[in-house]
Design an enzyme around this catalytic site. Structure first.
Site, mmCIF file in Angstrom:
data_model
loop_
_atom_site.group_PDB
_atom_site.id
_atom_site.type_symbol
_atom_site.label_atom_id
_atom_site.label_comp_id
_atom_site.label_asym_id
_atom_site.label_seq_id
_atom_site.Cartn_x
_atom_site.Cartn_y
_atom_site.Cartn_z
ATOM 1 N N ILE A 1 0.884 -1.164 0.000
ATOM 2 C CA ILE A 1 0.000 0.000 0.000
ATOM 3 C C ILE A 1 0.921 1.214 0.000
ATOM 4 C CG2 ILE A 1 -0.183 -0.070 2.530
ATOM 5 C CD1 ILE A 1 -2.973 1.107 2.297
ATOM 6 N N SER A 2 0.719 2.123 -0.942
ATOM 7 C CA SER A 2 1.627 3.256 -1.107
ATOM 8 C C SER A 2 1.606 4.164 0.109
ATOM 9 C CB SER A 2 1.237 4.069 -2.348
ATOM 10 O OG SER A 2 1.406 3.323 -3.524
ATOM 11 N N GLN A 3 2.711 4.906 0.278
ATOM 12 C CA GLN A 3 2.731 5.860 1.382
ATOM 13 C C GLN A 3 1.732 6.971 1.102
ATOM 14 O OE1 GLN A 3 7.007 6.681 0.313
ATOM 15 N NE2 GLN A 3 6.481 8.644 1.242
#
Length: 220
Positions: A64-66
């Site tokens: 999950i992207s920052q």
């Protein structure tokens, strides 16, 4: 673990501060982050880190992207309440949920079937009925629902996929990472005009590669 309301409020304050410090100040976008519980998109082992501005692992070897990258890409997309958005690479569904609070309709494609199933369940649990999630080859887009006002790609291609550009409405915007390796990638904002395509480089990023077909996952 389950975060308490107090812990979540404190964590969200830190996250919004981190987003603002990265130049993300659009209030509609910040409101979308505040209404979207990032911990809900993570395994229990990582929920206590949900409000840190870092990428975190999810199923199928993905991440999950920052939040600041999610914010940067969403801000560059310039989503309005009238937009129909295509998202390529739904992953956990977190980006889909953010988009759902900004756009009229969101169509999300994920090549890993287990992730697509989880994302659909999360959209239902959050009552985000304007999001449709399917498993498929994201580089092929969603022709039956084209054209799209906005297209967001969360995996890196060597070049912007022509099939996706064909599905972008004139006047529409596409945001995607482009690069031949996971070491050298550039985030692009592409505006489709009557005269052609206008490109703007937004900075270096690092994403998984955009792969063809539907993934072969265990348990499918």
């Amino acid at each position: 673990m389950t975060l308490s309301a107090e812990a979540r409020a404190e964590g969200m304050m830190r996250l919004v501060f981190a987003l603002r410090s990265k130049g993300i100040t659009d209030q509609r976008l910040l409101d979308a982050f505040e209404k979207t519980p990032r911990e809900f998109f993570l395994d229990r082992a990582f929920q206590d880190r949900a409000f840190e501005d870092i990428p975190l692992p999810i199923a199928c070897g993905q991440t999950i992207s920052q939040p600041s990258v999610v914010g940067l890409m969403t801000h560059a997309l310039s989503v309005t309440p009238r937009c129909k958005v295509l998202e390529v690479g739904a992953g956990s569904g977190y980006q889909s949920a953010i988009l759902a609070r900004l756009a009229r309709r969101v169509y999300a494609i994920e090549r890993h079937r287990p992730l697509a199933r989880q994302a659909r369940a999360r959209m239902e649990a959050l009552a985000l009925s304007t999001v449709s999630v399917v498993s498929g080859d994201g580089a092929r887009g969603w022709p039956d629902q084209a054209p799209f006002d906005r297209i967001l790609v969360t995996a890196a291609a060597e070049d912007p996929p022509s099939l996706l550009l064909d599905q972008l409405r004139v006047g529409g915007i596409m945001v995607l990472p482009v690069g031949q390796s996971d070491e050298i990638q550039q985030l692009l904002r592409i505006v489709k005009t009557e005269q052609g395509l206008d490109y703007q480089e937004l900075g270096p990023v690092r994403f998984v590669p955009l792969l063809p077909d539907v993934a072969k996952d265990e348990g499918d």
